[in-house]
Write a protein that holds these residues in place. Structure first.
Motif, PDB file in Angstrom:
ATOM      1  N   ILE A 327       0.831  -1.169  -0.065  1.00 44.86           N
ATOM      2  CA  ILE A 327      -0.062  -0.143   0.049  1.00 44.86           C
ATOM      3  C   ILE A 327       0.888   1.371   0.024  1.00 44.86           C
ATOM      4  O   ILE A 327       1.512   1.509   1.168  1.00 44.86           O
ATOM      5  CB  ILE A 327      -0.949  -0.085   1.207  1.00 44.86           C
ATOM      6  CG1 ILE A 327      -1.655  -1.410   1.516  1.00 44.86           C
ATOM      7  CG2 ILE A 327      -1.772   1.243   1.192  1.00 44.86           C
ATOM      8  CD1 ILE A 327      -2.465  -1.848   0.256  1.00 44.86           C
ATOM      9  N   PRO A 328       1.079   1.807  -1.137  1.00 42.55           N
ATOM     10  CA  PRO A 328       2.056   3.097  -1.088  1.00 42.55           C
ATOM     11  C   PRO A 328       1.244   4.163  -0.277  1.00 42.55           C
ATOM     12  O   PRO A 328       0.195   4.558  -0.250  1.00 42.55           O
ATOM     13  CB  PRO A 328       1.872   3.470  -2.539  1.00 42.55           C
ATOM     14  CG  PRO A 328       0.573   2.754  -3.359  1.00 42.55           C
ATOM     15  CD  PRO A 328       0.548   1.755  -2.657  1.00 42.55           C
ATOM     16  N   SER A 329       2.135   5.028   0.341  1.00 46.73           N
ATOM     17  CA  SER A 329       1.783   6.125   1.399  1.00 46.73           C
ATOM     18  C   SER A 329       1.919   7.356   0.703  1.00 46.73           C
ATOM     19  O   SER A 329       3.303   7.653   0.102  1.00 46.73           O
ATOM     20  CB  SER A 329       2.250   5.499   2.585  1.00 46.73           C
ATOM     21  OG  SER A 329       1.904   6.600   3.391  1.00 46.73           O
ATOM     22  N   PRO A 330       1.418   8.554   0.776  1.00 43.01           N
ATOM     23  CA  PRO A 330       1.774   9.778   0.452  1.00 43.01           C
ATOM     24  C   PRO A 330       2.651  10.209   1.561  1.00 43.01           C
ATOM     25  O   PRO A 330       3.282  11.572   1.299  1.00 43.01           O
ATOM     26  CB  PRO A 330       0.410  10.398   0.425  1.00 43.01           C
ATOM     27  CG  PRO A 330      -0.590   9.694   1.402  1.00 43.01           C
ATOM     28  CD  PRO A 330      -0.030   8.302   1.256  1.00 43.01           C
ATOM     29  N   VAL A 331       2.566   9.872   2.725  1.00 40.05           N
ATOM     30  CA  VAL A 331       3.513  10.321   3.806  1.00 40.05           C
ATOM     31  C   VAL A 331       4.471   9.290   4.180  1.00 40.05           C
ATOM     32  O   VAL A 331       4.288   8.223   4.139  1.00 40.05           O
ATOM     33  CB  VAL A 331       2.645  10.713   5.048  1.00 40.05           C
ATOM     34  CG1 VAL A 331       1.806  11.941   4.642  1.00 40.05           C
ATOM     35  CG2 VAL A 331       1.869   9.549   5.468  1.00 40.05           C
ATOM     36  N   PRO A 332       5.605   9.616   4.863  1.00 40.34           N
ATOM     37  CA  PRO A 332       6.557   8.677   5.483  1.00 40.34           C
ATOM     38  C   PRO A 332       5.916   8.019   6.415  1.00 40.34           C
ATOM     39  O   PRO A 332       5.108   8.246   7.140  1.00 40.34           O
ATOM     40  CB  PRO A 332       7.568   9.532   5.891  1.00 40.34           C
ATOM     41  CG  PRO A 332       7.562  10.999   5.192  1.00 40.34           C
ATOM     42  CD  PRO A 332       6.160  11.143   4.968  1.00 40.34           C
ATOM     43  N   VAL A 333       6.438   6.661   6.472  1.00 43.62           N
ATOM     44  CA  VAL A 333       5.688   5.612   7.236  1.00 43.62           C
ATOM     45  C   VAL A 333       6.820   5.107   8.250  1.00 43.62           C
ATOM     46  O   VAL A 333       8.031   4.592   7.568  1.00 43.62           O
ATOM     47  CB  VAL A 333       5.040   4.381   6.531  1.00 43.62           C
ATOM     48  CG1 VAL A 333       4.571   3.187   7.509  1.00 43.62           C
ATOM     49  CG2 VAL A 333       3.992   4.943   5.890  1.00 43.62           C
ATOM     50  N   ALA A 334       6.735   4.863   9.641  1.00 44.86           N
ATOM     51  CA  ALA A 334       7.727   4.419  10.543  1.00 44.86           C
ATOM     52  C   ALA A 334       7.851   2.746  10.126  1.00 44.86           C
ATOM     53  O   ALA A 334       6.802   2.224  10.062  1.00 44.86           O
ATOM     54  CB  ALA A 334       7.480   4.634  11.778  1.00 44.86           C
ATOM     55  N   LEU A 335       9.040   2.546  10.485  1.00 44.80           N
ATOM     56  CA  LEU A 335       9.204   0.892  10.544  1.00 44.80           C
ATOM     57  C   LEU A 335       8.568   0.081  11.459  1.00 44.80           C
ATOM     58  O   LEU A 335       8.517   0.476  12.756  1.00 44.80           O
ATOM     59  CB  LEU A 335      10.445   0.494  10.821  1.00 44.80           C
ATOM     60  CG  LEU A 335      11.084  -0.766  10.949  1.00 44.80           C
ATOM     61  CD1 LEU A 335      10.757  -1.690   9.737  1.00 44.80           C
ATOM     62  CD2 LEU A 335      12.508  -1.035  11.649  1.00 44.80           C
ATOM     63  N   SER A 336       7.591  -0.833  11.037  1.00 42.85           N
ATOM     64  CA  SER A 336       7.046  -1.862  12.165  1.00 42.85           C
ATOM     65  C   SER A 336       6.906  -3.000  11.494  1.00 42.85           C
ATOM     66  O   SER A 336       6.647  -3.329  10.452  1.00 42.85           O
ATOM     67  CB  SER A 336       5.701  -1.215  12.656  1.00 42.85           C
ATOM     68  OG  SER A 336       4.781  -1.377  11.525  1.00 42.85           O
ATOM     69  N   LEU A 337       7.239  -4.198  12.402  1.00 41.91           N
ATOM     70  CA  LEU A 337       6.830  -5.736  11.907  1.00 41.91           C
ATOM     71  C   LEU A 337       5.582  -6.054  12.476  1.00 41.91           C
ATOM     72  O   LEU A 337       4.707  -5.014  13.099  1.00 41.91           O
ATOM     73  CB  LEU A 337       7.979  -6.467  12.292  1.00 41.91           C
ATOM     74  CG  LEU A 337       9.718  -6.123  12.090  1.00 41.91           C
ATOM     75  CD1 LEU A 337      10.330  -7.086  12.484  1.00 41.91           C
ATOM     76  CD2 LEU A 337       9.553  -6.098  10.484  1.00 41.91           C
ATOM     77  N   VAL A 338       5.280  -6.941  12.490  1.00 42.64           N
ATOM     78  CA  VAL A 338       3.747  -7.605  12.859  1.00 42.64           C
ATOM     79  C   VAL A 338       3.515  -7.223  14.284  1.00 42.64           C
ATOM     80  O   VAL A 338       4.191  -7.615  15.353  1.00 42.64           O
ATOM     81  CB  VAL A 338       3.384  -8.934  12.379  1.00 42.64           C
ATOM     82  CG1 VAL A 338       2.427  -9.437  12.776  1.00 42.64           C
ATOM     83  CG2 VAL A 338       3.752  -9.362  10.866  1.00 42.64           C
ATOM     84  N   GLN A 339       2.494  -6.225  14.485  1.00 44.14           N
ATOM     85  CA  GLN A 339       2.041  -6.155  15.800  1.00 44.14           C
ATOM     86  C   GLN A 339       0.563  -6.391  15.912  1.00 44.14           C
ATOM     87  O   GLN A 339       0.009  -6.676  17.091  1.00 44.14           O
ATOM     88  CB  GLN A 339       2.211  -4.598  16.201  1.00 44.14           C
ATOM     89  CG  GLN A 339       3.671  -4.365  16.260  1.00 44.14           C
ATOM     90  CD  GLN A 339       4.001  -2.876  16.469  1.00 44.14           C
ATOM     91  OE1 GLN A 339       3.213  -2.099  16.425  1.00 44.14           O
ATOM     92  NE2 GLN A 339       5.200  -2.845  16.810  1.00 44.14           N
ATOM     93  N   VAL A 340      -0.224  -6.089  14.903  1.00 42.81           N
ATOM     94  CA  VAL A 340      -1.766  -6.291  14.757  1.00 42.81           C
ATOM     95  C   VAL A 340      -2.095  -7.301  14.084  1.00 42.81           C
ATOM     96  O   VAL A 340      -1.526  -7.663  12.996  1.00 42.81           O
ATOM     97  CB  VAL A 340      -2.441  -4.859  14.290  1.00 42.81           C
ATOM     98  CG1 VAL A 340      -3.901  -5.238  14.061  1.00 42.81           C
ATOM     99  CG2 VAL A 340      -2.027  -3.889  15.235  1.00 42.81           C
ATOM    100  N   VAL A 341      -3.210  -8.020  14.371  1.00 43.53           N
ATOM    101  CA  VAL A 341      -3.701  -9.117  13.583  1.00 43.53           C
ATOM    102  C   VAL A 341      -5.264  -9.155  13.670  1.00 43.53           C
ATOM    103  O   VAL A 341      -5.894  -9.069  14.740  1.00 43.53           O
ATOM    104  CB  VAL A 341      -3.184 -10.655  14.042  1.00 43.53           C
ATOM    105  CG1 VAL A 341      -3.634 -10.795  15.288  1.00 43.53           C
ATOM    106  CG2 VAL A 341      -3.697 -11.770  13.053  1.00 43.53           C
ATOM    107  N   GLY A 342      -5.896  -9.250  12.428  1.00 45.92           N
ATOM    108  CA  GLY A 342      -7.223  -9.494  12.304  1.00 45.92           C
ATOM    109  C   GLY A 342      -7.520 -11.092  12.023  1.00 45.92           C
ATOM    110  O   GLY A 342      -7.286 -11.512  11.026  1.00 45.92           O
TER     111      GLY A 342
END
Length: 583
Positions: A327-342
């Motif tokens: 999902i390309p973002s118009p704003v910078p995105v911080a690094l994160s690995l898996v934290q949320v799950v549905g």
């Protein structure tokens, strides 16, 4: 704290093994401080122990630590100590991209054409994975026939040692809210439990981003009760016909050190002593077959003397297929690995990783990955790799894909991945020997999406991701003028997600699932309970041999299996100890 940790050796052990992947020491310097850990070439040619554990991975380390409390245990690991490039989440892909002969991640390509890896390091897959921690469901525990109280206490033992509550950055928080908006309810907040809805899980990365691994459990070992040998490649398990025993009895193993010298380790006299295989989904069935326990015709074809004709060894191997969307973002995105799950009601699990700090296709890095058929950059796997259905992923084609990714503007990689994997899966395959070399990978077939139920779950997962992308909660991290279809197909504006082309230009969700399938490294099976081992993990047809690892699973537990594999090591260690001292 385990018995013996007051000693000076144990104090050193606690400080070093407590964050083994983090230490900025060379391997030689670490080994000088770890009294009971040494290289295989420094081991005697013959030795004797109560328990011989083959594989110092996610199950083997907690198992060895537990059994060492009252017995003499030898833990044989074919890899080395965790390297520094595994220690921080910003370097998550470094170990997977390492193509050296001593890499902690040994690459293999399934017969389905999907690039994969298996751990070759003390601590196993916990040194390589994205760190997400979540328990198996209560239904899974019940179906496995486990003692629920001991399961819970074993999980808690694991969690006290190395599990943390993550700080949730804005992208992950938006994903959580978007999942709820998309109907993946209720909001379960932070929990280790496997419950339908959306939740925040645990992580083995601490607040500073440093990784903790299954090797940390060794600090709970009794120093006088444990010996760990690194770079020890087991070639076979030794059996003999014992008077009064109805089946062949395991009495030792043969392993080679890096110099090619063979060593023999024997079980000490006493009927309660055992050899325990914890070599993983690939390693455990492979070693059984190399030792003469497996399908007779297959073993004979490789010149292996058959000890027990066991046709189910290597069968029922499965890998949870993973499909993802960048999902390309118009704003910078911080690094994160898996934290949320549905956790959906339709049998698919939705997770996400964000930030372009890891896996950026820098020129030389991508050339190296392509040249060595590594291709573990998330952008490369999910993007240009998606233009190639599995059977077309030849080294030449993948190199062209890598070069195409290299030419893209860095801003094309600003964003994150939303991925889905499916429950189970129902589809399964098998493992076969390629050769009698224990260092070589066996041939693995997973048969992704062979069963329609798996394909339907994937389609439902992709549809959920589409709803997430379109949600108000995720609007800050998507382009306002970008439709879901354009994210997949607009190569001019969104060049990372591209679909394979077919003669009939088919773009059905089912075709997308088949064409873009990747691994999430959750493979399991090959020595399943009820087929190869009994409910106490003893191998059918032989004595004094167990298998305790993910190869015994029929289905992958929870959304991510590492918590349950660690728990199983502790759980069975406690049970075996109780059996040993029972009159």
């Amino acid at each position: 704290m385990a018995l013996g940790l007051a000693s000076s050796a144990a104090l050193v052990l606690a400080t070093i093994l407590g964050s083994l992947c983090l230490v900025a020491l060379s391997e030689d310097e670490q080994l000088e401080n770890l009294r009971f850990v040494r290289r295989a070439q420094d081991a005697p040619l013959v030795s004797h122990y109560n328990y011989i554990i083959i594989g110092g991975g996610t199950a083997g380390c907690p198992l060895a630590a537990t059994l060492s409390e009252h017995s003499r245990v030898l833990l044989l690991e074919r890899g080395g100590l965790p390297y520094r490039n595994m220690s921080n989440q910003q370097h998550f892909t470094d170990a997977l991209a390492d193509t050296s002969p001593a890499s902690p991640a040994q690459r293999f390509i399934s017969e389905d054409g999907v690039v994969n890896a298996r751990a070759r390091v003390l601590g196993g897959g916990s040194c390589l994975n994205a760190g997400f921690y979540t328990r198996a469901s209560n239904d899974y525990v019940h179906a496995a026939g486990w003692d629920a109280r001991l399961v819970n206490s074993s999980y808690r033992w694991v969690e006290r040692a190395l599990v943390f509550r993550p700080d949730v950055p804005p992208w992950q928080a938006a994903l959580r809210d978007a999942l709820l908006e998309a109907g993946v309810t209720p909001d379960n907040g932070f929990t280790f439990d496997h419950v339908t809805g959306t939740k925040i899980g645990g992580t083995i990365f601490d607040s500073s981003g440093q990784r903790h691994t299954a090797a940390d459990f060794l600090r709970h070992a009794r120093p006088g009760g444990l010996t760990v040998l690194l770079y020890a490649t087991v070639s076979r398990i030794l059996f003999r016909q014992q008077e009064g025993a109805p089946y062949p009895v395991a009495y030792g193993v043969v392993f080679s050190d890096p110099l090619g010298v063979q060593h023999r380790v024997y079980l000490q006299d006493g009927g309660k002593n055992e050899v325990i295989l914890s070599a993983g989904t690939l390693g455990s069935p492979q070693l059984l077959m190399l030792s003469g326990v497996g399908p007779q015709a297959h073993l004979e074809a490789h010149g292996v003397q058959v000890l027990v004709d066991q046709p189910m060894v290597g069968q029922g191997v499965a890998d949870n297929p993973m499909n993802s969307v960048f999902i390309p973002s118009p704003v910078p995105v911080a690094l994160s690995l898996v934290q949320v799950v549905g956790i959906t009601r339709t049998g698919s699990f939705i997770e996400g990783v964000s930030g372009s700090e890891f896996g950026i296709p820098v020129s030389e890095g991508v050339r190296r990955l392509a040249r060595n058929f590594g291709l573990f950059s998330p952008q490369l796997q999910t993007g240009q790799l998606g233009t190639l259905p599995p059977k077309q992923r030849t080294p030449e084609a993948l190199q062209r894909a890598a070069e195409a990714m290299r030419r893209l503007d860095r801003r094309a990689f600003r964003g994150g991945f939303i991925l889905e994997k499916i429950l189970g899966p129902v589809s399964s395959g098998h493992i076969e020997l390629r050769s009698t070399d224990p260092r070589a990978n066996p041939a693995v077939t997973f048969n992704y999406f062979q069963e329609k139920e798996d394909l339907d779950r994937c389609v439902h997962g992709i549809e959920t991701i589409e709803r997430v992308i379109q949600s108000r909660a995720f609007a800050n991290f998507t382009y306002a003028n970008a439709s879901v279809e354009s994210i997949f197909t607009d190569s001019a504006n969104f060049p990372v997600n591209l679909l394979p082309r077919h003669a009939n230009d088919s773009r059905t969700p089912e075709q997308y699932c088949r064409d873009t399938v990747m691994t999430i490294w959750h493979y399991h099976g090959g020595c399943q309970v009820g087929a190869v081992v009994d409910d106490d993990y003893r191998v059918f047809g032989v004595q004094r041999l167990r298998v305790i690892d993910s190869s015994t699973f029929k289905y992958s537990p929870g959304t991510n299996p590492q918590a349950t594999v660690m728990m199983l090591g502790r759980y069975m260690g406690v049970k075996i100890q109780a059996e040993r001292w029972r009159k």
